[in-house]
Design an enzyme around this catalytic site. Structure first.
Site, mmCIF file in Angstrom:
data_model
loop_
_atom_site.group_PDB
_atom_site.id
_atom_site.type_symbol
_atom_site.label_atom_id
_atom_site.label_comp_id
_atom_site.label_asym_id
_atom_site.label_seq_id
_atom_site.Cartn_x
_atom_site.Cartn_y
_atom_site.Cartn_z
ATOM 1 N N PHE A 87 15.638 19.318 -1.137
ATOM 2 C CA PHE A 87 14.262 18.899 -1.384
ATOM 3 C C PHE A 87 14.002 17.486 -0.839
ATOM 4 C CE2 PHE A 87 11.442 16.558 -4.311
ATOM 5 C CZ PHE A 87 10.253 17.239 -4.099
ATOM 6 N N TYR A 134 0.842 -1.198 0.000
ATOM 7 C CA TYR A 134 0.000 0.000 0.000
ATOM 8 C C TYR A 134 0.884 1.257 0.000
ATOM 9 C CZ TYR A 134 -3.091 3.734 1.326
ATOM 10 O OH TYR A 134 -3.759 4.933 1.334
ATOM 11 N N ARG A 148 1.785 8.347 12.974
ATOM 12 C CA ARG A 148 1.437 9.608 13.651
ATOM 13 C C ARG A 148 -0.072 9.884 13.605
ATOM 14 N NH1 ARG A 148 2.946 14.589 10.207
ATOM 15 N NH2 ARG A 148 1.243 13.591 9.075
#
Ligand code: IN0
Length: 415
Positions: free
Chosen positions: A288, A171, A218
């Site tokens: 980045f 997933y 989280r």
């Protein structure tokens, strides 16, 4: 408020101040809006609306890669919004996810029925695809291919929950690993990075898995409240009958044990993250990529063995985020940061926890991999004198800043 939260971390106060005073330019570059077409300008506005903090990091990328990543990000946001929207009837959603890649070449396609937070990108999809079609062919091919694979993967998981750990990886591969694979191909296509970077799939996949697993860990509470479940059953079924049991205070002990096992699993990706980052050559690409990873590590460390994950949202302080953004600009600094958070985790490993041995092993490995000659300045220097100076600085800067409106204000609010 941000300054106050960082009172016991003087280096963060200093960095919050430095950042506000323009230090943010080390990782962000100011965009030249005047030279942009109206539709590209709108795209950057959407980017800033959907993710203010990450938008700034995207805008720090060099030249044409910046536009390609901006469009990639918005297209992914649109796809994600379709996936999240519970009001779309299942058959219609499945078909939208499967066909999403083809909408990129359909100048008229848009979706106006969504009530999701980021629905704007779907309602005005034609503005985004107009800019998409102006990108060089190499970039378009990457973005289209990733959307096709991701849409297919998202559809696969619409009707099933994440069961095994292999399914968890699968997933996360669809929703985040593929982003890493796509980005690496964009970096190579821009010639800012070597061709080899875009050919590998395993390391960029790990970059995405690390971020996505951290988000899933989280966001336990928020996802429960929204009726979503992303914690793998193979793990939580060892500790509870239902995943929702963890939100009940009586089950907190089991909940934290499960949490620690998932944190341990996520940490397994850190060695790959370090290898990937060490391969990057371009400074803007490095920033980045490195910034979200160190933020991820800070978040994971904050979640580890922390019962608050089950009662409120565990977030890193803004001062901490700004310190990481300004600090994660080279490999040695990234290693030091990772080393520091690894140590924080190690110091909090409970004696009797099912994953104690495993996490000791993994953090030991990360600790060795991140050992440098110039260890991160530790917090040992937190002397009262330093604290008073910091507080004085807070008072002064508070006064000063309240009279100013800096361009970075918007950004810092978004953190
Ligand atoms: C991202 C990733 C991202 C950036 C750089 C390199 C990457 C390599 C592999 C995979 C992903 C990579 O970063 C962002 C970070 C972000 O959006 N942070 C949020 C904070 C938060 O808590 O969510 C912010 O507002 O600052 C990210 O999380 N994702 C993302 C999406 C698109 C692109 Cl182009 C890059 C989302 C995800 C699901 C982890 C891939």
């Amino acid at each position: 408020m941000d300054f106050l939260k960082s009172l016991s971390h003087p280096e963060e106060i200093y960095n919050l101040f430095k950042f506000k005073m323009g230090g943010c330019r080390t990782v962000m570059s100011r965009l030249n809006y005047e030279s942009m077409s109206p539709s590209l300008r709108i795209c950057y506005q959407y980017l800033n609306q959907t993710s203010r903090s990450f938008a700034a990091v995207i805008q720090g990328l060099d030249d044409e890669l910046r536009h390609a990543v901006c469009i990639f990000y918005l297209v992914l946001r649109a796809l994600d919004t379709v996936e999240d929207d519970m009001t779309i009837p299942l058959p219609e959603k499945i078909s939208m996810l499967h066909n999403f890649h083809s909408y990129l070449y359909d100048a008229k396609w848009k979706y106006t029925e969504s009530r999701e937070k980021d629905r704007r990108v779907l309602e005005d999809f034609p503005t985004i695809t107009l800019e998409f079609r102006k990108l060089a062919q190499v970039y378009r091919d990457v973005i289209k291919d990733i959307c096709q694979q991701m849409g297919r993967g998202m559809a696969e998981f619409l009707e099933k929950k994440v069961g095994t750990l292999a399914e968890w990886d699968r997933y996360c591969h669809y929703v985040a690993g593929l982003v890493g694979i796509g980005l690496s191909r964009l970096f190579s296509a821009s010639e800012l990075e070597d061709p080899i970077l875009g050919q590998d799939t395993s390391l960029p996949n790990s970059m995405g898995l690390f971020l996505q697993k951290t988000n899933i860990i989280r966001d336990y509470l928020e996802d429960q409240q929204d009726g979503r479940e992303f914690w793998p059953k193979e793990v939580w079924e060892k500790y509870a009958q239902k995943l929702s049991d963890f939100a009940v205070p009586e089950n907190l002990d089991s909940a934290v044990k499960c949490l620690n096992e998932l944190v341990t699993n996520a940490l397994q990706h850190v060695p790959d993250v370090l290898t990937y980052l060490s391969r990057l050559k371009n400074q803007s690409v490095f920033n980045f990529c490195a910034i979200p990873q160190v933020m991820g590590m800070a978040t994971l460390a904050a979640c580890y063995n922390n019962p608050h994950v089950f009662s409120d949202v565990v977030k890193i302080r803004k001062g901490q985020a700004v310190t990481l953004m300004m600090g994660a600009t080279n490999m040695e600094a990234v290693k030091n940061i990772m080393h520091q958070y690894c140590k924080e985790i190690q110091l909090r490993i409970p004696m009797s926890d099912p994953s104690t041995t495993h996490i000791q092993e993994i953090t030991g490995n990360i600790s060795r991999l991140t050992l440098t000659n110039s260890p991160f300045v530790s917090r040992a220097y937190l002397s009262p004198v330093y604290l008073s100076c910091a507080m004085l600085l807070v008072a002064l800067s508070w006064q000063y800043l309240s009279t100013l409106s800096q361009p970075s204000d918007e950004y810092i609010k978004g953190l």
